[in-house]
Design an enzyme around this catalytic site. Structure first.
Site, PDB file in Angstrom:
ATOM      1  N   ARG B 244       0.862  -1.180   0.000  1.00 33.77           N
ATOM      2  CA  ARG B 244       0.000   0.000   0.000  1.00 33.77           C
ATOM      3  C   ARG B 244       0.903   1.236   0.000  1.00 33.77           C
ATOM      4  O   ARG B 244       1.942   1.258   0.669  1.00 33.77           O
ATOM      5  CB  ARG B 244      -0.888   0.043   1.245  1.00 33.77           C
ATOM      6  CG  ARG B 244      -2.065  -0.902   1.219  1.00 33.77           C
ATOM      7  CD  ARG B 244      -3.137  -0.509   0.188  1.00 33.77           C
ATOM      8  NE  ARG B 244      -4.263  -1.445   0.156  1.00 33.77           N
ATOM      9  CZ  ARG B 244      -4.289  -2.576  -0.536  1.00 33.77           C
ATOM     10  NH1 ARG B 244      -3.246  -2.931  -1.266  1.00 33.77           N
ATOM     11  NH2 ARG B 244      -5.367  -3.347  -0.511  1.00 33.77           N
ATOM     12  N   GLU B 273      -3.608   7.512  -4.810  1.00 31.29           N
ATOM     13  CA  GLU B 273      -3.977   6.982  -6.124  1.00 31.29           C
ATOM     14  C   GLU B 273      -5.311   7.566  -6.587  1.00 31.29           C
ATOM     15  O   GLU B 273      -6.190   7.752  -5.757  1.00 31.29           O
ATOM     16  CB  GLU B 273      -4.096   5.453  -6.045  1.00 31.29           C
ATOM     17  CG  GLU B 273      -2.775   4.808  -5.702  1.00 31.29           C
ATOM     18  CD  GLU B 273      -2.919   3.328  -5.353  1.00 31.29           C
ATOM     19  OE1 GLU B 273      -4.017   2.782  -5.513  1.00 31.29           O
ATOM     20  OE2 GLU B 273      -1.931   2.754  -4.908  1.00 31.29           O
ATOM     21  N   HIS B 291      -1.413   0.202  -9.676  1.00 32.56           N
ATOM     22  CA  HIS B 291      -2.063  -0.680  -8.695  1.00 32.56           C
ATOM     23  C   HIS B 291      -2.716  -1.882  -9.389  1.00 32.56           C
ATOM     24  O   HIS B 291      -3.918  -2.110  -9.234  1.00 32.56           O
ATOM     25  CB  HIS B 291      -3.107   0.094  -7.871  1.00 32.56           C
ATOM     26  CG  HIS B 291      -3.397  -0.577  -6.552  1.00 32.56           C
ATOM     27  ND1 HIS B 291      -3.754   0.111  -5.421  1.00 32.56           N
ATOM     28  CD2 HIS B 291      -3.379  -1.885  -6.186  1.00 32.56           C
ATOM     29  CE1 HIS B 291      -3.954  -0.746  -4.424  1.00 32.56           C
ATOM     30  NE2 HIS B 291      -3.729  -1.958  -4.869  1.00 32.56           N
TER      31      HIS B 291
END
Lengths: 327, 327
Positions: B244, B273, B291
């Site tokens: 993360r 993000e 991601h």
């Protein structure tokens, strides 16, 4: 013309026609132990340079880009050792070396791990779209276009390795750890290897999702990957080439990629390097590197030590570390 | 509002508030076996939708983006199973589920191999400069600029894995096959693991060439990778983050990369993000993906089957396939 340090005159002579990478990077390592005869720094023409040293030179260091012809060998009658920084030997007149009793030491498998790593990196990159995703992020497309398309999983892929030498075997080892199932093609079945063997490349392609080329370029392997093999690999198939460009019929490869007859390619080598077919530049499913599979800082240092070890062994009448054994 | 097929009325009901990826891709797989109650296709407000089904819904399917609060749970008194397509559970009120006897099935380790593969791909890419070399070739620079700079070898690198769960362990397995030496940090030392353990991330960074982040984002791990850790990793160090974004202090990471305090980074995740720090776009030693570590076609199919298996087990009173076990 040669090392001016008076101490070096007592050191064994080492002839170098053109500087291999390891001399550019680590010359001191060699000049500490040998009197370097550097043709490329000499104003004297090659003929005269060789003539001036022919009565004393027993060892030379070359790269894969320096041809050693019968003519060169004839000019160096006392030569007994050629150390080549290449793994391949197609630049050396081997029969003439044999006739003259010149031993050869080569790079052995010093590069194999690096090449295998790049093969795996290219495969992950193609299947998981790493380079293309990187472009997507760098172009600022993520906040605008949202989700990037899904990639394809490595685990479970059927990988066919063409040429199961030291590089091919290391590729197999790495991809087994990722959960791929391995099969292979090579000149002959290897009795000690557990992977299924195909004696026909087309059959291998039919039964695989991925082909990884790890074989030498020879008359037998030139354009071995032709239209028939590519169509057998099929629309979901991926090809990785870290061997030599001309093993693939590059025109057919480009056509198959452009027309979607295969799914993608990771290419470190090309038929007419440094020229690369421009059609590939527009394709997101192709990852290219400029024939760099072989070299890392670490492997060049290892190679430097290997070449030094071979030379020291030679001058102290011990067995070479990486001799080329006549087949 | 719900499936109009009369056959489906005899099927067990499955409540879906918002469609997870696997419903978008494989809805038929679910509608063949369950009567799908699809909130997102209904014109009725959520409250009324839940009220209409509260007397019959025993199972629901959610993604990691659907919060299941105590309020939602109160409105579904007969609910006994939540299937979440995520591995993480931070979107679910776990104590309230426990109090109400609601079981949870999650993605388990369905994604772990994909994430581990991408971590390895990013590391090879950064060390061997694959994406940057690919840009070099695509820009037509090879014939003009010649040799591309050397990369760095994977074998022998000291890799520190932070968080040795299923993903971290698969990363370790892959990198061991490549010849890296592994050590790790996690909440506690794992007795069955042969790798050296560091209970301090800074000590781990000091003793490693590469850090791979594989831990969960918690209050304890937020900004765990701070300036001190990055400086301990050092100028030759590389960081890979497939966990993360907020585990790293991103501002410090950008500063260290721009100023050469660390050697490179492979990043699938970012703090905000889909916003990515623009300073990274100019750096050749940074590889970014949007991601995407988790998803491939194959793992989504596996996840679909796992969720179906959990639901079928639940409705036939068999043990769940991937139950979340209370700690």
């Amino acid at each position: 013309m040669e090392n001016q340090n008076p101490v070096s005159e007592n050191l064994p002579k080492l002839l170098i026609l053109r500087p291999p990478h390891i001399i550019k990077l680590f010359e001191d390592q060699f000049s500490d132990k040998f009197q370097l005869l550097k043709l490329w720094e000499s104003p004297i023409p090659t003929d005269q340079f060789l003539a001036a040293h022919c009565a004393s030179v027993e060892a030379m260091l070359i790269s894969g880009l320096t041809p050693i012809t019968a003519d060169v060998l004839r000019r160096l009658p006392l030569l007994r050792l050629i150390c080549t920084t290449s793994a391949g030997l197609n630049h050396i007149d081997l029969p003439e070396c044999r006739r003259r009793g010149v031993s050869i030491a080569n790079a052995g498998s010093a590069y194999s791990e690096d090449v295998a790593d790049l093969a795996v990196g290219l495969l992950i990159d193609v299947l998981r779209r790493v380079s293309a995703a990187n472009r997507f992020v760098r172009d600022g497309a993520w906040p605008i276009k949202g989700d990037y398309p899904l990639g394809s999983k490595l685990g479970g892929k059927r990988v066919g390795i063409i040429g199961l030498g030291s590089i091919g075997f290391l590729v197999a080892k790495r991809l087994e750890a990722i959960g791929c199932s391995i099969s292979y093609n090579s000149r002959k079945k290897k009795p000690s290897v557990p992977f299924p063997f195909y004696d026909n490349v087309c059959d291998l392609a039919t039964n695989c999702d991925v082909l990884v080329l790890c074989c030498a370029l020879t008359d037998q392997t030139r354009h071995m990957i032709n239209k028939e093999v590519l169509l057998a690999l099929g629309k979901e198939g991926v090809i990785i080439n870290i061997a030599r460009g001309a093993i693939i019929d590059e025109k057919e490869l480009v056509r198959c990629l452009v027309e979607g007859e295969i799914a993608g390619a990771g290419l470190d080598v090309f038929e007419n390097e440094p020229q690369v077919p421009q059609e590939l530049f527009a394709l997101d499913n192709v990852v290219m590197s400029p024939h760099r599979a072989v070299f890392t800082h670490e492997s060049l240092w290892d190679l430097c030590q290997l070449m030094l070890g071979n030379l020291e062994a030679f001058f102290s009448n011990k067995p070479l570390l990486s001799p080329v054994v006549d087949e």
